[in-house]
Write a protein that holds these residues in place. Structure first.
Motif, PDB file in Angstrom:
ATOM      1  N   GLU A  41      38.445  31.145  63.512  1.00  0.00           N
ATOM      2  CA  GLU A  41      38.680  29.986  64.783  1.00  0.00           C
ATOM      3  C   GLU A  41      37.353  29.569  65.865  1.00  0.00           C
ATOM      4  O   GLU A  41      36.386  29.610  66.119  1.00  0.00           O
ATOM      5  N   THR A  42      37.110  27.795  65.715  1.00  0.00           N
ATOM      6  CA  THR A  42      36.409  27.256  66.396  1.00  0.00           C
ATOM      7  C   THR A  42      37.145  26.526  67.511  1.00  0.00           C
ATOM      8  O   THR A  42      37.397  27.122  68.839  1.00  0.00           O
ATOM      9  N   TYR A  43      36.726  25.194  67.251  1.00  0.00           N
ATOM     10  CA  TYR A  43      36.765  24.515  68.718  1.00  0.00           C
ATOM     11  C   TYR A  43      38.726  24.618  68.807  1.00  0.00           C
ATOM     12  O   TYR A  43      39.221  24.508  67.134  1.00  0.00           O
ATOM     13  N   ARG A  44      39.711  24.577  69.720  1.00  0.00           N
ATOM     14  CA  ARG A  44      40.768  24.512  70.194  1.00  0.00           C
ATOM     15  C   ARG A  44      41.167  22.870  70.982  1.00  0.00           C
ATOM     16  O   ARG A  44      40.497  23.399  72.473  1.00  0.00           O
ATOM     17  N   SER A  45      42.075  22.943  70.894  1.00  0.00           N
ATOM     18  CA  SER A  45      42.514  21.118  71.629  1.00  0.00           C
ATOM     19  C   SER A  45      43.413  21.686  72.394  1.00  0.00           C
ATOM     20  O   SER A  45      43.587  23.461  72.299  1.00  0.00           O
ATOM     21  N   GLN A  46      43.269  21.229  73.223  1.00  0.00           N
ATOM     22  CA  GLN A  46      44.473  21.282  74.399  1.00  0.00           C
ATOM     23  C   GLN A  46      45.621  21.692  74.068  1.00  0.00           C
ATOM     24  O   GLN A  46      46.251  22.595  74.724  1.00  0.00           O
ATOM     25  N   GLU A  47      46.056  21.019  73.465  1.00  0.00           N
ATOM     26  CA  GLU A  47      47.596  20.749  73.099  1.00  0.00           C
ATOM     27  C   GLU A  47      47.716  22.712  72.213  1.00  0.00           C
ATOM     28  O   GLU A  47      48.943  22.667  72.140  1.00  0.00           O
ATOM     29  N   ARG A  48      47.136  22.100  70.920  1.00  0.00           N
ATOM     30  CA  ARG A  48      46.759  23.516  70.566  1.00  0.00           C
ATOM     31  C   ARG A  48      46.874  24.732  71.303  1.00  0.00           C
ATOM     32  O   ARG A  48      47.904  26.398  71.206  1.00  0.00           O
ATOM     33  N   LYS A  73      38.446  25.637  73.501  1.00  0.00           N
ATOM     34  CA  LYS A  73      38.430  23.742  74.077  1.00  0.00           C
ATOM     35  C   LYS A  73      36.955  23.092  74.253  1.00  0.00           C
ATOM     36  O   LYS A  73      37.283  22.095  74.379  1.00  0.00           O
ATOM     37  N   SER A  74      36.794  23.930  75.472  1.00  0.00           N
ATOM     38  CA  SER A  74      34.630  23.700  76.183  1.00  0.00           C
ATOM     39  C   SER A  74      33.956  23.715  74.640  1.00  0.00           C
ATOM     40  O   SER A  74      32.478  23.271  74.929  1.00  0.00           O
ATOM     41  N   ARG A  75      34.165  23.901  73.265  1.00  0.00           N
ATOM     42  CA  ARG A  75      33.628  24.159  72.360  1.00  0.00           C
ATOM     43  C   ARG A  75      32.087  25.014  72.333  1.00  0.00           C
ATOM     44  O   ARG A  75      31.768  24.674  71.691  1.00  0.00           O
ATOM     45  N   LEU A  76      32.404  26.505  73.158  1.00  0.00           N
ATOM     46  CA  LEU A  76      31.566  26.985  73.447  1.00  0.00           C
ATOM     47  C   LEU A  76      32.160  28.483  72.750  1.00  0.00           C
ATOM     48  O   LEU A  76      31.606  29.559  72.922  1.00  0.00           O
TER      49      LEU A  76
END
Length: 223
Positions: A41-48, A73-76
């Motif tokens: 997993e990389t990017y994760r939305s706040q909803e996820r 969620k910050s893509r870091l």
């Protein structure tokens, strides 16, 4: 809109600094003889993130996260797992990767006190590649069927580009070919349309473009 149950494994969804850090980590793991690790997993939305946080609390299942404020969620941040013949979260392998991450200035969840998260890695927005390291072309797997690869090219054909500088095509023909390549990947559902827009309006960086190319090639290979 992506479903909260869908995992994003696209390295190009991370910030340029995080993409470079992740690829450098995989490159140094390759050099250390660790080939069977892959991105989960990389990017994760706040909803996820909220959806995952509810698991084991208000939703059935085992607890998988301890926070509602993740750097995913910050893509870091990115998560990894271990492929065969080891188990998915083989502690010995993850500890070896964690030790390499420390040397690169990458935060490893295995070093956290209390809520240890060995598959998790992240960087600060200000992260820069440590002196003495050179990033080559590394294939970062997104599934257990692939292994980490480091592409070694003939130095005569090697093209050096400055990281995080805006992509500047050498000719209109090159720009057209690149846009067509990225547009097809968008149409095939491999990457998001925002990447094509950034390429067309001149905000695409060379580092990110290379990351996109590797991601597209990797996805098409596994189809």
């Amino acid at each position: 809109m992506t479903s909260v149950t869908t995992t994003c494994r696209d390295l190009a969804e991370l910030t340029p600094a995080a993409q470079t850090a992740c690829r450098l980590l995989f490159q140094e793991c390759f050099k250390a003889g660790i080939y069977n690790i892959f991105i989960t997993e990389t990017y994760r939305s706040q909803e996820r993130q909220k959806y995952l946080y509810a698991q084991g609390r208000t939703r059935p299942g085992q607890i998988v996260t301890w926070t509602l404020n993740s750097n995913h969620k910050s893509r870091l941040a990115w998560d990894i797992a271990v492929g065969p013949p080891q188990s998915l979260y083989d502690v010995t392998t993850l500890n070896r990767v964690g030790a390499i991450a420390r040397k690169l200035g990458i935060t490893w969840g295995g070093d956290w006190v209390g809520s240890i998260d060995r598959p998790h890695f992240e960087v600060k927005a200000s992260w820069k590649m440590p002196k003495g390291y050179v990033l080559g072309k590394v294939i970062v797997p997104s599934n257990s069927k692939m292994q980490v690869q480091l592409i070694v090219e003939d130095k005569k054909e090697e093209i050096k580009v400055a990281q995080n500088t805006n992509w500047n095509p050498g000719s209109p023909a090159m720009k057209t070919e690149t846009e067509n390549y990225v547009a097809k990947a968008v149409k095939d559902g491999i990457i998001q349309a925002s990447h094509l827009k950034d390429l067309q309006n001149g905000t695409m960086t060379t580092d990110r473009l290379i990351g996109l190319y590797i991601t597209i090639q990797q996805r098409r290979t596994t189809k």
